[in-house]
Design a protein around this motif. Structure first.
Motif, short mmCIF file in Angstrom:
data_model
loop_
_atom_site.label_atom_id
_atom_site.label_comp_id
_atom_site.label_asym_id
_atom_site.label_seq_id
_atom_site.Cartn_x
_atom_site.Cartn_y
_atom_site.Cartn_z
N HIS A 206 0.83 -1.21 0.00
CA HIS A 206 0.00 0.00 0.00
C HIS A 206 0.86 1.26 0.00
O HIS A 206 1.82 1.36 0.76
N THR A 207 0.50 2.21 -0.87
CA THR A 207 1.16 3.52 -0.83
C THR A 207 0.05 4.57 -0.75
O THR A 207 -1.07 4.32 -1.21
N PRO A 208 0.35 5.74 -0.17
CA PRO A 208 -0.70 6.75 0.02
C PRO A 208 -1.30 7.25 -1.30
O PRO A 208 -2.41 7.74 -1.32
N MET A 209 -0.54 7.13 -2.37
CA MET A 209 -1.07 7.44 -3.70
C MET A 209 -0.96 6.16 -4.52
O MET A 209 0.08 5.50 -4.48
N PHE A 210 -2.04 5.78 -5.16
CA PHE A 210 -1.97 4.63 -6.06
C PHE A 210 -2.93 4.85 -7.22
O PHE A 210 -3.41 5.98 -7.41
N HIS A 211 -3.14 3.82 -8.03
CA HIS A 211 -3.90 4.04 -9.28
C HIS A 211 -5.02 3.02 -9.41
O HIS A 211 -4.83 1.83 -9.15
N GLN A 212 -6.16 3.51 -9.83
CA GLN A 212 -7.27 2.62 -10.12
C GLN A 212 -7.77 2.88 -11.54
O GLN A 212 -7.49 3.93 -12.13
N VAL A 213 -8.53 1.92 -12.05
CA VAL A 213 -9.32 2.22 -13.23
C VAL A 213 -10.74 1.79 -12.93
O VAL A 213 -11.00 0.71 -12.43
N GLU A 214 -11.64 2.73 -13.17
CA GLU A 214 -13.06 2.50 -12.95
C GLU A 214 -13.67 2.09 -14.28
O GLU A 214 -13.23 2.56 -15.34
N GLY A 215 -14.66 1.23 -14.23
CA GLY A 215 -15.41 0.88 -15.45
C GLY A 215 -16.88 1.14 -15.21
O GLY A 215 -17.37 0.97 -14.09
N LEU A 216 -17.58 1.58 -16.25
CA LEU A 216 -19.01 1.85 -16.11
C LEU A 216 -19.70 1.59 -17.44
O LEU A 216 -19.27 2.11 -18.48
N ALA A 217 -20.73 0.74 -17.42
CA ALA A 217 -21.52 0.48 -18.64
C ALA A 217 -22.99 0.56 -18.28
O ALA A 217 -23.47 -0.24 -17.46
N ILE A 218 -23.69 1.54 -18.82
CA ILE A 218 -25.11 1.73 -18.54
C ILE A 218 -25.89 1.70 -19.85
O ILE A 218 -25.51 2.38 -20.81
N ASP A 219 -26.93 0.89 -19.85
CA ASP A 219 -27.81 0.85 -21.02
C ASP A 219 -29.16 0.31 -20.55
O ASP A 219 -29.42 0.26 -19.35
N ARG A 220 -30.03 -0.13 -21.48
CA ARG A 220 -31.37 -0.56 -21.08
C ARG A 220 -31.35 -1.89 -20.34
O ARG A 220 -32.13 -2.11 -19.42
N ASP A 221 -30.51 -2.81 -20.79
CA ASP A 221 -30.62 -4.18 -20.26
C ASP A 221 -29.26 -4.80 -19.95
O ASP A 221 -29.04 -5.99 -20.19
N ILE A 222 -28.35 -4.00 -19.45
CA ILE A 222 -27.02 -4.56 -19.13
C ILE A 222 -27.10 -5.37 -17.83
O ILE A 222 -27.72 -4.93 -16.86
N SER A 223 -26.48 -6.54 -17.84
CA SER A 223 -26.60 -7.45 -16.70
C SER A 223 -25.22 -7.87 -16.17
O SER A 223 -24.19 -7.55 -16.76
N MET A 224 -25.26 -8.65 -15.09
CA MET A 224 -24.02 -9.21 -14.53
C MET A 224 -23.33 -10.12 -15.55
O MET A 224 -22.11 -10.26 -15.54
N ALA A 225 -24.12 -10.74 -16.44
CA ALA A 225 -23.52 -11.61 -17.47
C ALA A 225 -22.59 -10.80 -18.37
O ALA A 225 -21.50 -11.25 -18.72
N ASN A 226 -23.03 -9.59 -18.73
CA ASN A 226 -22.17 -8.72 -19.55
C ASN A 226 -20.90 -8.35 -18.78
O ASN A 226 -19.80 -8.33 -19.34
N LEU A 227 -21.06 -8.07 -17.50
CA LEU A 227 -19.91 -7.73 -16.66
C LEU A 227 -18.90 -8.88 -16.68
O LEU A 227 -17.70 -8.66 -16.87
N LYS A 228 -19.41 -10.09 -16.51
CA LYS A 228 -18.53 -11.26 -16.44
C LYS A 228 -17.76 -11.43 -17.76
O LYS A 228 -16.54 -11.64 -17.75
N TRP A 229 -18.47 -11.28 -18.86
CA TRP A 229 -17.81 -11.46 -20.16
C TRP A 229 -16.75 -10.38 -20.39
O TRP A 229 -15.63 -10.67 -20.82
N VAL A 230 -17.11 -9.15 -20.08
CA VAL A 230 -16.16 -8.04 -20.28
C VAL A 230 -14.89 -8.27 -19.45
O VAL A 230 -13.77 -8.10 -19.94
N LEU A 231 -15.08 -8.69 -18.19
CA LEU A 231 -13.90 -8.88 -17.33
C LEU A 231 -13.05 -10.05 -17.81
O LEU A 231 -11.82 -10.00 -17.76
#
Ligand code: DAH
Length: 357
Positions: A206-231
Motif C-alpha cells: 500500500h502507498t498513500p497514492m496509487f492508481h485505479q481504473v473505474e469501469g461503467l456500462a449503462i444501457d437498457r438491459d445490461i446485466s451481470m452476465a455482460n460484466l462477467k464477459w467483459v472482465l
C-alpha cells in the motif's frame, strides 16, 4: 614601367587577404593610383610618344587587373578549402548516445488497459483528484456517518477556521468519475476512468497514492452476465493467455447492488505468476450492478437504465504482470529501478502489435 610591373605583381602575389588586395588595387589602378596618374600624363606627351607609351600602359593596367582578379579568386578558393577542412563532418560516425528516460510501468499498464477497453467500446473519462465529499461519497450512496467513510482512510483538505462546509478530499477511489461522466453524457454510456487515488496507508502493498481504473456500462438491459464477459475478455487480453477463470464472490459496496469481488485463478511457481491455471485465487477487483440511488444522484433514471461498474487496482496488475515485488519502489524514482522496469518510448501497447511492446 617594368619597375611598376615588378612592384605590383610581386605585391599582389604576396597579399594575404582581400583587404590587402584592395589596398594594392587602389594604389595601382585606383583613381589616384600610380598607373592611373601615369595615364593622365599621356595627355602631355607628343603623339609619337603617346603611341609608344599608351598601349604599354594599357597592357600593364590590364595585366595588373588580371593579376588582382586571379589573386582574389585564389584567396576565395583557399578560404573555402580551409572552411571545408575545418567543418568536415563524418556522417558515417554513430550518433552520440543521449540520456533517455523510460516509460513508467504504471503508464505502460494504463495504456495497455485503455487499449483493451477501447477495443471493447469503452471511452476514457477523467475527473479531478481533489474531489468534493459529494462526488467521492454522498453521490455514491455513502452518506455522512456511513461506516464505509471510515474504511477509506481519507485525506481531507484544509478549511478555514469557522468554515463549516464539508472539506474537499483527495479522492479515495475513481468511482466519483462514474457520477461526473453520467452527469455529462447521460445514458447510455460506456467509459473507463483511470487515474490516481489517495488513502492514508503505507506498507509493502500500500502507498498513500496509487492508481485505479473505474469501469461503467449503462444501457437498457445490461446485466451481470455482460460484466462477467467483459472482465474475462479483459483478463485474457491483459495477461495474454487463451483461457482465464474468474470467481465472483458476493460482497458489499454501497454503490452497487448486488456487489461482487472478483478473483482470478492462478498459480505461483517459483515466484512466477501463471494466470488461468493452478489452485490459487487472486482478488483483482470490486464490481456490481450500479445502485439505483447512484444513477439517480447522477441524473439518470433508474427505472429506464441499468448497468455494471467495477474498480480495479492498476498498480497491483502491473506488479503481477511484470513480476515487480514491492509497490513502494514504484514511487521512489530510483533511476536503476526505472531503467530496469521501464519501457521504451516506442513500445506503444496495441492489441495487434503486442500489448507489452
Ligand atoms: N471504489 C471501490 C474501492 O476503491 C472499488 C469498486 C468496487 C468500484 C465496486 C466499483 C464497484 O465501481 O462497482 O474500493
Amino acid at each position: 614601367m617594368d619597375d611598376l610591373r615588378q612592384k605590383y605583381l610581386s605585391a599582389i602575389a604576396a597579399a594575404g587577404d582581400e583587404d590587402a588586395l584592395e589596398v594594392l588595387r587602389l594604389a595601382a589602378v585606383g583613381k589616384k593610383g600610380e598607373i592611373s596618374l601615369k595615364m593622365r600624363e599621356l595627355g602631355r606627351m607628343s603623339p609619337e610618344e603617346r603611341r609608344k607609351v599608351g598601349p604599354k600602359l594599357n597592357a600593364l593596367k590590364d595585366e595588373i587587373n588580371a593579376a588582382l582578379a586571379a589573386k582574389k579568386a585564389a584567396l576565395a578558393d583557399a578560404a573555402l578549402e580551409e572552411r571545408l577542412a575545418g567543418e568536415w563532418l563524418d556522417v558515417t560516425l554513430p550518433g552520440r548516445p543521449r540520456p533517455q528516460g523510460s516509460v513508467h510501468p504504471i503508464s505502460q499498464v494504463t495504456e495497455e488497459i485503455i487499449a483493451i477497453f477501447a477495443d471493447l467500446g469503452f471511452a476514457v473519462a477523467e475527473g479531478p483528484q481533489i474531489e468534493t465529499d459529494w462526488y467521492n461519497f454522498d453521490a455514491l450512496n455513502i452518506p455522512p456517518h456511513h461506516p464505509a467513510r471510515q474504511e477509506f482512510d481519507t485525506f481531507y483538505m484544509h478549511r478555514d477556521a469557522g468554515d463549516e462546509r464539508a472539506p474537499h478530499v483527495l479522492r479515495t477511489h475513481t468511482s466519483p468519475v462514474q457520477i461526473r461522466a453520467m452527469e455529462k453524457h447521460g445514458a447510455p454510456i460506456r467509459v473507463i476512468a483511470p487515474g490516481r487515488v489517495y488513502r492514508s496507508d503505507y506498507d509493502q502493498t500500500h502507498t498513500p497514492m496509487f492508481h485505479q481504473v473505474e469501469g461503467l456500462a449503462i444501457d437498457r438491459d445490461i446485466s451481470m452476465a455482460n460484466l462477467k464477459w467483459v472482465l474475462e475478455e479483459f483478463c485474457r487480453a491483459f495477461f495474454e493467455v487463451d483461457e482465464v477463470e474468474l470467481r465472483f464472490r458476493a460482497s458489499h459496496f454501497p454503490f452497487t447492488e448486488p456487489s461482487a469481488e472478483v478473483d482470478l485463478r492462478c498459480s505461483w511457481q517459483g515466484g512466477q505468476l501463471k494466470v488461468g491455471e493452478g489452485d490459487d485465487w487472486m482478488e483483482i477487483l470490486g464490481s456490481g450492478m450500479v445502485h439505483p440511488k447512484v444513477l439517480q444522484a447522477a441524473g439518470v433514471d433508474p427505472d429506464a437504465w441499468q448497468g455494471f461498474a467495477f474498480g480495479l487496482g492498476i498498480d497491483r496488475l502491473a506488479m503481477l504482470k511484470y513480476g515487480i515485488p514491492d509497490l513502494r519502489a514504484f514511487f521512489d524514482s530510483d533511476l536503476r529501478w526505472l531503467r530496469h522496469y521501464g519501457f521504451g518510448a516506442l513500445q506503444v501497447p496495441s492489441l495487434h502489435g503486442g500489448l507489452s511492446g
